[in-house]
Enzyme design. Sequence first.
Site, short mmCIF file in Angstrom:
data_model
loop_
_atom_site.label_atom_id
_atom_site.label_comp_id
_atom_site.label_asym_id
_atom_site.label_seq_id
_atom_site.Cartn_x
_atom_site.Cartn_y
_atom_site.Cartn_z
N PHE A 223 0.83 -1.20 0.00
CA PHE A 223 0.00 0.00 0.00
C PHE A 223 0.87 1.26 0.00
CE2 PHE A 223 -2.94 3.12 1.97
CZ PHE A 223 -3.89 3.11 0.97
N TYR A 224 2.04 1.19 0.63
CA TYR A 224 2.99 2.31 0.56
C TYR A 224 3.29 2.65 -0.89
CZ TYR A 224 7.59 4.53 0.47
OH TYR A 224 8.65 5.35 0.19
N ALA A 225 3.64 1.64 -1.68
CA ALA A 225 3.94 1.87 -3.10
C ALA A 225 2.73 2.41 -3.84
CB ALA A 225 4.43 0.57 -3.74
N THR B 283 0.38 4.34 -2.66
CA THR B 283 0.19 5.77 -2.36
C THR B 283 1.21 6.61 -3.12
OG1 THR B 283 1.61 5.75 -0.36
CG2 THR B 283 -0.75 5.31 -0.07
#
Length: 347
Positions: free
Chosen positions: A151-153, A155
């Site tokens: 999910f970091y990637a 965003t």
Amino acid sequence: MRVLVTGAAGFIGYHVAERLLARGDEVIGLDNLNPYYEPSLKEARLARLRVQPGFRFEKLDLADRVGMETLFGTAAIGRVVHLAAQAGVRYSIENPHAYVESNLVGTLHVLEGCRRHRVEHLVFASTSSVYGANTKMPFSVHQNADHPLSFYAATKKANEAMAHSYAALYGLPVTGLRFFTVYGPWGRPDMALFQFTRNILAGKPIDVFNYGHHRRDFTYVDDIADGVVAALDHVAAPDAGWDGDRPDPATSRAPYRLYNIGNNRPVELLHYIEVLEDCLGRKAEKNLLPLQVGDVPDTWADSEELVRDVGYRPSTPVEEGVARFVEWYLDYYKAGGPQDPRVTNLG
């Protein structure tokens, strides 16, 4: 120039702010000093910036819409380096909501401030993690990168799309930089080099994922900071040859540009650990483990266009960079004294 650096108390932000101050720019450093990792390290970085002429600190959360509007409305900001974000691939699996507030809402407030107050150029941080399930090496900004594995990637990929929309709608020049595994002095405690060093000195085993067969494009922080400043000076412009029938993800008819910023020399993780062992004069006890969820086996940056356009040329081999990190680490934690990780075991 008067430059706003978001995340100025962070690892990369601190080094970029130092570069800008050293050449005579004014820097407004923004940070919320959140406790994702030990705030004392952020305060120590900040203390080194506060004593330099031309630096002003604003403790402010990117998600504070009114605070961000007030800052942009009163500070006469010329250019922006947007590095503040909720970092960490694995933490995004545990706490995705934090990434929405910081990485999505916060970036929107930066974009709004830039377009409303006619900022000359916005440079923002993306990540090599956006390449996700891609396997063709080296990673190129001209490749499709629509399959993030964390999910970091996701965003960060969204930040790229948000920035492009503002470039297209308002003519805001924006440049995105996809960072590849940055390391060096004043690094983040959640990064592998910091954790490995701490555990080896404390006599603890280190967790080595993918059985040590990761390859990473480890990039020394001084090289990164030089590249960020060079990119800031090279204002993004429209690509007159951009073709909507064959859309290039890295350029646009709008003043928008994407670059990889890496070392272009991937190193196997086991060799990286061997270099660290040599610098510390100790051998690591290794827990060899499978690949973690959300992680990718290899990264390798094609940075040739950043070399061509801004003269970016990373020059620090891992042997030199790791040695500099170890020297800083031992000095910062006062080896032999009450802060020595070999005494306190640090956690």
